[in-house]
Motif scaffolding. Structure first.
Motif: not given
Length: 208
Positions: A3, A42-43, A78
């Protein structure tokens, strides 16, 4: 890929090329994130890239090839950004229209698979050249039927302003079209009499 947590890593992530003309950075802007100070990243960058690549290559590039430049209104969110937007929506705050995170996994939340383990991605877009030519009530259906006949979309959801619409790619496509603009409701879905076959009479003349 980890990330992004620094300017350098986010810059490199934004440079990821998803298709011929689209880069990841094109999809990261969020009004909610900008106003409220969230990081809309985004993770799971690799899953977001995989889903976003399919959205761009299978849907957005063919649309752009046929109609000219498309404008991205809203795309990746997200889980943090979407969750906050949903909280505001449920509190009836003006300007927020995010569905729950669970219903947006493999939708606007590209970096999470849905409850069945499938990946997907959604973007809200405008096709300026189409809007410039077709602004009569229900004209949005011409573009909807063209997409239905030509592209492997999963779902479309049309809005009144500029005929903006959510367009979704999904590993298990639903093939459903809905609208918040007149006529409101479901235009087609599997099982409806109008779903199969050619709809050329509905979209004739919209491609230059």
């Amino acid at each position: 890929m980890k990330k992004p947590t620094s300017v350098t890593s986010l810059t490199e992530f934004g440079r990821v090329r998803l298709s011929k003309t689209f880069f990841m950075r094109d999809f990261l802007f969020s009004d909610i994130a900008s106003i409220h100070g969230f990081n809309n990243v985004p993770d799971d960058p690799d899953l977001a890239i995989a889903a976003g690549t399919r959205l761009c290559e299978d849907l957005l590039e063919p649309l752009q090839d046929a109609f000219g430049r498309i404008a991205i209104r809203s795309a990746f969110r997200s889980a943090e950004v979407n969750g906050f937007g949903n909280e505001m929506q449920r509190a009836k705050k003006a300007g927020y229209s995010c569905a729950s995170n669970e219903s947006n996994y493999a939708g606007h939340i590209w970096d999470r698979r849905d409850a069945d383990g499938f990946m997907g991605a959604t973007a809200c877009i405008v096709v300026p050249s189409f809007w410039d030519r077709f602004q009569a009530e229900a004209d949005w259906q011409k573009l909807a039927w063209w997409i239905h006949d030509h592209l492997p979309y999963s779902s479309l959801y049309f809005f009144p302003t500029y005929w903006a619409f959510n367009i979704s790619w999904h590993e298990r496509p639903e093939r459903r079209i809905d609208s918040y603009t007149k006529p409101v409701g479901c235009l087609t879905k599997p099982g409806m009499a109008n779903h199969e076959g050619s709809h050329a009479a509905e979209w004739a003349g919209i491609v230059a």
